[in-house]
Design a protein around this motif. Sequence first.
Motif, PDB file in Angstrom:
ATOM      1  N   MET A   1       0.850  -1.201   0.000  1.00 17.43           N
ATOM      2  CA  MET A   1       0.000   0.000   0.000  1.00 17.43           C
ATOM      3  C   MET A   1       0.883   1.248   0.000  1.00 17.43           C
ATOM      4  N   LYS A   2       0.478   2.248  -0.761  1.00 20.84           N
ATOM      5  CA  LYS A   2       1.249   3.468  -0.875  1.00 20.84           C
ATOM      6  C   LYS A   2       0.417   4.670  -0.416  1.00 20.84           C
ATOM      7  N   LEU A   3       1.116   5.717  -0.008  1.00 21.56           N
ATOM      8  CA  LEU A   3       0.480   6.965   0.393  1.00 21.56           C
ATOM      9  C   LEU A   3       0.770   8.011  -0.675  1.00 21.56           C
ATOM     10  N   ASN A   4      -0.240   8.753  -1.076  1.00 22.59           N
ATOM     11  CA  ASN A   4      -0.087   9.748  -2.134  1.00 22.59           C
ATOM     12  C   ASN A   4       0.320  11.109  -1.561  1.00 22.59           C
ATOM     13  N   PHE A   5       1.374  11.693  -2.140  1.00 17.97           N
ATOM     14  CA  PHE A   5       1.875  12.991  -1.704  1.00 17.97           C
ATOM     15  C   PHE A   5       1.821  13.998  -2.846  1.00 17.97           C
ATOM     16  N   PRO A   6       0.974  15.005  -2.767  1.00 17.89           N
ATOM     17  CA  PRO A   6       0.985  16.069  -3.775  1.00 17.89           C
ATOM     18  C   PRO A   6       2.224  16.940  -3.601  1.00 17.89           C
ATOM     19  N   CYS A   7       2.752  17.457  -4.691  1.00 17.71           N
ATOM     20  CA  CYS A   7       3.931  18.318  -4.629  1.00 17.71           C
ATOM     21  C   CYS A   7       3.500  19.753  -4.322  1.00 17.71           C
ATOM     22  N   THR A   8       3.865  20.249  -3.170  1.00 20.96           N
ATOM     23  CA  THR A   8       3.483  21.604  -2.773  1.00 20.96           C
ATOM     24  C   THR A   8       4.224  22.655  -3.597  1.00 20.96           C
ATOM     25  N   THR A   9       5.454  22.342  -4.034  1.00 26.88           N
ATOM     26  CA  THR A   9       6.221  23.294  -4.838  1.00 26.88           C
ATOM     27  C   THR A   9       5.541  23.529  -6.178  1.00 26.88           C
ATOM     28  N   CYS A  10       5.092  22.448  -6.811  1.00 23.76           N
ATOM     29  CA  CYS A  10       4.358  22.585  -8.079  1.00 23.76           C
ATOM     30  C   CYS A  10       3.102  23.414  -7.870  1.00 23.76           C
ATOM     31  N   PHE A  11       2.396  23.143  -6.808  1.00 18.89           N
ATOM     32  CA  PHE A  11       1.146  23.848  -6.535  1.00 18.89           C
ATOM     33  C   PHE A  11       1.391  25.345  -6.335  1.00 18.89           C
ATOM     34  N   LEU A  12       2.418  25.669  -5.546  1.00 17.77           N
ATOM     35  CA  LEU A  12       2.714  27.080  -5.267  1.00 17.77           C
ATOM     36  C   LEU A  12       3.206  27.816  -6.507  1.00 17.77           C
ATOM     37  N   ASN A  13       3.810  27.075  -7.433  1.00 15.70           N
ATOM     38  CA  ASN A  13       4.311  27.687  -8.665  1.00 15.70           C
ATOM     39  C   ASN A  13       3.268  27.699  -9.775  1.00 15.70           C
ATOM     40  N   GLY A  14       2.052  27.266  -9.461  1.00 13.76           N
ATOM     41  CA  GLY A  14       0.978  27.290 -10.443  1.00 13.76           C
ATOM     42  C   GLY A  14       1.045  26.186 -11.475  1.00 13.76           C
ATOM     43  N   ARG A  15       1.858  25.167 -11.203  1.00 14.68           N
ATOM     44  CA  ARG A  15       1.951  24.055 -12.136  1.00 14.68           C
ATOM     45  C   ARG A  15       0.916  22.988 -11.795  1.00 14.68           C
ATOM     46  N   LYS A  16       0.816  22.010 -12.697  1.00 18.51           N
ATOM     47  CA  LYS A  16      -0.060  20.875 -12.434  1.00 18.51           C
ATOM     48  C   LYS A  16       0.391  20.205 -11.154  1.00 18.51           C
ATOM     49  N   ASN A  17      -0.565  19.869 -10.296  1.00 16.45           N
ATOM     50  CA  ASN A  17      -0.247  19.288  -9.002  1.00 16.45           C
ATOM     51  C   ASN A  17       0.143  17.818  -9.160  1.00 16.45           C
ATOM     52  N   ILE A  18       1.438  17.562  -9.217  1.00 21.96           N
ATOM     53  CA  ILE A  18       1.948  16.207  -9.415  1.00 21.96           C
ATOM     54  C   ILE A  18       1.911  15.443  -8.091  1.00 21.96           C
ATOM     55  N   GLU A  19       1.420  14.204  -8.126  1.00 22.11           N
ATOM     56  CA  GLU A  19       1.387  13.379  -6.925  1.00 22.11           C
ATOM     57  C   GLU A  19       2.402  12.250  -7.035  1.00 22.11           C
ATOM     58  N   SER A  20       3.035  11.938  -5.905  1.00 18.73           N
ATOM     59  CA  SER A  20       3.964  10.816  -5.829  1.00 18.73           C
ATOM     60  C   SER A  20       3.387   9.766  -4.896  1.00 18.73           C
ATOM     61  N   ALA A  21       3.347   8.503  -5.331  1.00 18.79           N
ATOM     62  CA  ALA A  21       2.865   7.400  -4.505  1.00 18.79           C
ATOM     63  C   ALA A  21       4.067   6.694  -3.892  1.00 18.79           C
ATOM     64  N   ILE A  22       4.127   6.681  -2.562  1.00 10.49           N
ATOM     65  CA  ILE A  22       5.284   6.142  -1.852  1.00 10.49           C
ATOM     66  C   ILE A  22       4.831   5.088  -0.853  1.00 10.49           C
ATOM     67  N   ASP A  23       5.585   3.998  -0.766  1.00 10.31           N
ATOM     68  CA  ASP A  23       5.256   2.944   0.192  1.00 10.31           C
ATOM     69  C   ASP A  23       5.147   3.515   1.595  1.00 10.31           C
ATOM     70  N   ILE A  24       4.127   3.085   2.322  1.00 12.22           N
ATOM     71  CA  ILE A  24       3.915   3.553   3.688  1.00 12.22           C
ATOM     72  C   ILE A  24       5.090   3.135   4.562  1.00 12.22           C
ATOM     73  N   THR A  25       5.603   4.077   5.331  1.00  9.93           N
ATOM     74  CA  THR A  25       6.756   3.811   6.193  1.00  9.93           C
ATOM     75  C   THR A  25       6.321   3.606   7.640  1.00  9.93           C
ATOM     76  N   ASP A  26       7.203   3.004   8.412  1.00  6.60           N
ATOM     77  CA  ASP A  26       6.898   2.736   9.817  1.00  6.60           C
ATOM     78  C   ASP A  26       6.978   3.993  10.668  1.00  6.60           C
ATOM     79  N   ASP A  27       7.886   4.913  10.308  1.00  5.55           N
ATOM     80  CA  ASP A  27       8.106   6.090  11.147  1.00  5.55           C
ATOM     81  C   ASP A  27       7.364   7.340  10.680  1.00  5.55           C
ATOM     82  N   GLY A  28       6.623   7.239   9.567  1.00  4.74           N
ATOM     83  CA  GLY A  28       5.867   8.398   9.096  1.00  4.74           C
ATOM     84  C   GLY A  28       6.687   9.437   8.374  1.00  4.74           C
TER      85      GLY A  28
END
Length: 238
Positions: A1-28
Amino acid sequence: MKLNFPCTTCFLNGRKNIESAIDITDDGVYEVKCENGHYSIQLIRNEKYEILFDLGMLALNNGFAREAVSSLASSLERFYEYATRVILNGFDIGAEEVEKTWKLVSNQSERQLGAFYFMYLSMFKEVPTSFPNKKTSFRNNVIHKGYIPTEKEVFEYADEIYNYIVKFTLNLKERLSESMEELFQERLNIIEEKFGRDVSTPSYGTILDKSRPITVLAESSLAKEYEYVKAEYLMYSK
């Protein structure tokens, strides 16, 4: 299972909000790099018990009833740990002392439960409600005896855990909200020191999201939350 992370830099720069799916980690803690090359360190505000409960309900929705019980049971145990640490912090016990003492009971769930009960009694001056023995027996039959539960049985078990955790979370938020935030800030400081840079701190709308206002938590129900999980739960991906 992966957690989706939107890119805040892209969002702040007015670009398409790119999301990265990363495996869930134990330490958060997550090292995120989007398609446009933006790199960030992110520490989610959600505690481990929140993520474990979500994984349990997602497993149930996907037809894995036995696996759901394991995650749900682990969620309850990790909530005991979290609540104990919040209370100890409320008593101004140092993080180093807490960590050293927790190691003495880290492999013994019954001792952890006992610690939670007495910490709760000390802080709130009332006897804590115990988790129903019938549901604990159900959990033991599934995990240790190979019992194959029905979806209905697992949902009833999950509902008991949900209501139990929400009840205590409301008490923590009413009395120890500052302690809850201080614990997170301590973790954040450690991560920023480790990576030598600022760390983003996103929060996800988990089923047991402790950041919700008290009034919202008090009026919530697992049945309603589960309908949302079955319909569309976009923060996770396979």
